[in-house]
Design an enzyme around this catalytic site. Structure first.
Site, PDB file in Angstrom:
ATOM      1  N   GLU A   1       0.820  -1.216   0.000  1.00 58.82           N
ATOM      2  CA  GLU A   1       0.000   0.000   0.000  1.00 58.82           C
ATOM      3  C   GLU A   1       0.851   1.262   0.000  1.00 58.82           C
ATOM      4  O   GLU A   1       1.196   1.788   1.068  1.00 58.82           O
ATOM      5  CB  GLU A   1      -0.925   0.022   1.228  1.00 58.82           C
ATOM      6  CG  GLU A   1      -2.012  -1.031   1.193  1.00 58.82           C
ATOM      7  CD  GLU A   1      -2.946  -0.968   2.403  1.00 58.82           C
ATOM      8  OE1 GLU A   1      -2.692  -0.181   3.347  1.00 58.82           O
ATOM      9  OE2 GLU A   1      -3.938  -1.726   2.402  1.00 58.82           O
TER      10      GLU A   1
ATOM     11  N   GLU B   1      -6.151  -7.524  -0.491  1.00 58.51           N
ATOM     12  CA  GLU B   1      -6.401  -7.374   0.952  1.00 58.51           C
ATOM     13  C   GLU B   1      -7.724  -6.657   1.159  1.00 58.51           C
ATOM     14  O   GLU B   1      -7.984  -5.632   0.529  1.00 58.51           O
ATOM     15  CB  GLU B   1      -5.274  -6.573   1.612  1.00 58.51           C
ATOM     16  CG  GLU B   1      -5.427  -6.475   3.134  1.00 58.51           C
ATOM     17  CD  GLU B   1      -4.388  -5.555   3.774  1.00 58.51           C
ATOM     18  OE1 GLU B   1      -3.176  -5.798   3.626  1.00 58.51           O
ATOM     19  OE2 GLU B   1      -4.822  -4.568   4.421  1.00 58.51           O
TER      20      GLU B   1
HETATM   21  C1  IDC Z   1      -2.646  -3.645  10.568  1.00 59.52           C
HETATM   22  C2  IDC Z   1      -2.791  -4.795  11.557  1.00 59.52           C
HETATM   23  C3  IDC Z   1      -2.403  -4.322  12.945  1.00 59.52           C
HETATM   24  C4  IDC Z   1      -0.985  -3.769  12.889  1.00 59.52           C
HETATM   25  C5  IDC Z   1      -0.873  -2.687  11.836  1.00 59.52           C
HETATM   26  C6  IDC Z   1       0.573  -2.225  11.673  1.00 59.52           C
HETATM   27  O1  IDC Z   1      -4.111  -5.270  11.510  1.00 59.52           O
HETATM   28  O2  IDC Z   1      -2.472  -5.392  13.859  1.00 59.52           O
HETATM   29  O3  IDC Z   1      -0.630  -3.250  14.144  1.00 59.52           O
HETATM   30  O4  IDC Z   1      -1.328  -3.155  10.586  1.00 59.52           O
HETATM   31  O5  IDC Z   1       0.635  -0.958  11.177  1.00 59.52           O
HETATM   32  C7  IDC Z   1      -3.915  -2.143   5.901  1.00 59.52           C
HETATM   33  C8  IDC Z   1      -2.570  -2.763   5.913  1.00 59.52           C
HETATM   34  C9  IDC Z   1      -2.429  -3.757   7.042  1.00 59.52           C
HETATM   35  C10 IDC Z   1      -3.131  -3.258   8.285  1.00 59.52           C
HETATM   36  C11 IDC Z   1      -4.627  -3.202   7.993  1.00 59.52           C
HETATM   37  C12 IDC Z   1      -5.481  -2.765   9.178  1.00 59.52           C
HETATM   38  O6  IDC Z   1      -2.215  -3.345   4.687  1.00 59.52           O
HETATM   39  O7  IDC Z   1      -1.067  -3.961   7.271  1.00 59.52           O
HETATM   40  O8  IDC Z   1      -2.899  -4.177   9.311  1.00 59.52           O
HETATM   41  N1  IDC Z   1      -4.838  -2.285   6.864  1.00 59.52           N
HETATM   42  O9  IDC Z   1      -5.128  -1.483   9.588  1.00 59.52           O
HETATM   43  N2  IDC Z   1      -4.411  -1.355   4.973  1.00 59.52           N
HETATM   44  C13 IDC Z   1      -5.649  -0.950   5.349  1.00 59.52           C
HETATM   45  C14 IDC Z   1      -5.929  -1.531   6.560  1.00 59.52           C
END
Ligand code: IDC
Length: 330
Positions: free
Chosen positions: A170, A258
């Site tokens: 992302e 995702e």
């Molecule tokens: C989130 C995880 C969380 C972690 C965080 C790290 O769920 O546990 O602490 O990242 O920064 C994304 C990302 C994905 C995110 C997820 C939810 O690709 O890594 O995971 N998210 O926030 N994009 C949109 C949402």
């Protein structure tokens, strides 16, 4: 003499029956990979080796640096056999705590990816190797490391038919499409030096949501490239479906590598109604989707309850609300 002939005939009939049973057993047990073979991109769609449209249903690991316990064969098998999942995404953070470019043990992380790919392959599942750019904002920041990582992976997996390379999860923080494109040009060139065929997934700006922008100026000169769109159902609704629609109307092959049922923070409330709308939109448009995430972290996007300690052979009692919902999604 007569008896001998009768005996021979009985043997022939028995052999035939056994063979038929064998064929039945193999076809009943055939894997997603045996059924579909190598996938490729035709127009906006993913197609199997017979040219038939395919929609993958996938599950993403959480960061493999934090939740390596779920990179195991029993977990993947349970998802394949009980949830109808045919694709595993191995998410490897690049810059978060102990990420690949921020202090993580690179040799160990590569070993984990190799393990995950091996298990998915043994189970006849498709597998996405995800360079999980997030805190780094622009994939340019670690372009050098990305090139050497994907060089290793593409050399190693060039002869397999079930690999996807996701080159930047992302891009965000104002990273423009032209910046992502220049990164993609370099990484795709490296991958294609070794692996001519497996599909490459390219992230898009604003946390992989600007597929409509990418559609106006896609990467040229290569086949089997798709562009990623990500959504979190409790935050992103119909306005975002319009962006995806605009992209596919322009002929862009989109892959949802995702998504979550929760808010975009990964936590907060979950919205199954909106998630159902998304799934029917994706299915109508033949777009593949991968759900975040296979972990028991105490956040609402997790597919497992935080009290669950099982790392495979999951029971209904292990599943969170999100997990119970996704298990039944077709
Ligand atoms: C989130 C995880 C969380 C972690 C965080 C790290 O769920 O546990 O602490 O990242 O920064 C994304 C990302 C994905 C995110 C997820 C939810 O690709 O890594 O995971 N998210 O926030 N994009 C949109 C949402």
């Amino acid at each position: 003499m007569k008896r001998k002939r009768i005996f021979q005939r009985i043997c022939v009939v028995l052999c035939c029956l056994l063979c038929m049973a064998q064929v039945n057993v193999t076809s009943a047990a055939s894997t997603p990979l045996q059924r579909n073979g190598r996938l490729s991109v035709r127009g906006t769609r993913l197609v199997n080796s017979n040219g038939k449209t395919v929609i993958l249903k996938g599950v993403s690991t959480h960061g493999i640096n934090w939740f390596s316990q779920y990179v195991n064969k029993s977990a993947f098998k349970s998802l394949r056999d009980d949830w109808g999942v045919n694709c595993i995404r191995l998410a490897m953070y690049t810059e978060e705590y102990n990420g690949y470019c921020s202090g993580g043990n690179q040799a160990e992380l590569k070993k984990l990816i190799d393990k995950g790919v091996r298990y998915a392959t043994e189970l006849g599942m498709y597998v996405i190797i995800d360079w999980h750019v997030l805190n780094d904002r622009t994939p340019k920041k670690h372009q050098k490391e990305a090139i050497s990582f994907f060089k290793y992976m593409a050399k190693k997996y060039k002869n397999q038919k079930n690999i996807f390379y996701e080159i930047c999860n992302e891009p965000n923080g104002g990273t423009s499409w032209s910046t992502v494109k220049s990164y993609a040009a370099a990484v795709i060139k490296t991958i294609r030096t070794y692996d001519k065929k497996n599909i490459i997934l390219v992230g898009t700006p604003t946390w992989s949501q600007d597929v409509d922008t990418a559609a106006k100026s896609p990467v040229k000169g290569y086949s089997n490239i798709m562009y990623t769109f990500h959504f979190y159902a409790a935050t992103h609704g119909s306005e975002y479906r319009k962006k995806v629609q605009a992209a596919i109307d322009r002929g862009l092959p989109v892959f949802v590598s995702e998504f979550g049922v929760s808010e975009s923070s990964g936590n907060g409330h979950i919205d199954k109604t909106e998630a159902d709308k998304w799934i029917s939109f994706l299915r109508k448009n033949k777009i593949s989707y991968v759900c975040w995430s296979l972990s028991n972290k105490a956040e609402s996007c997790s597919l497992l309850k935080s009290s669950s300690t099982r790392t495979g052979n999951f029971k209904t009692s292990d599943l969170s609300t999100a997990g119970k919902w996704y298990k039944t999604v077709k």
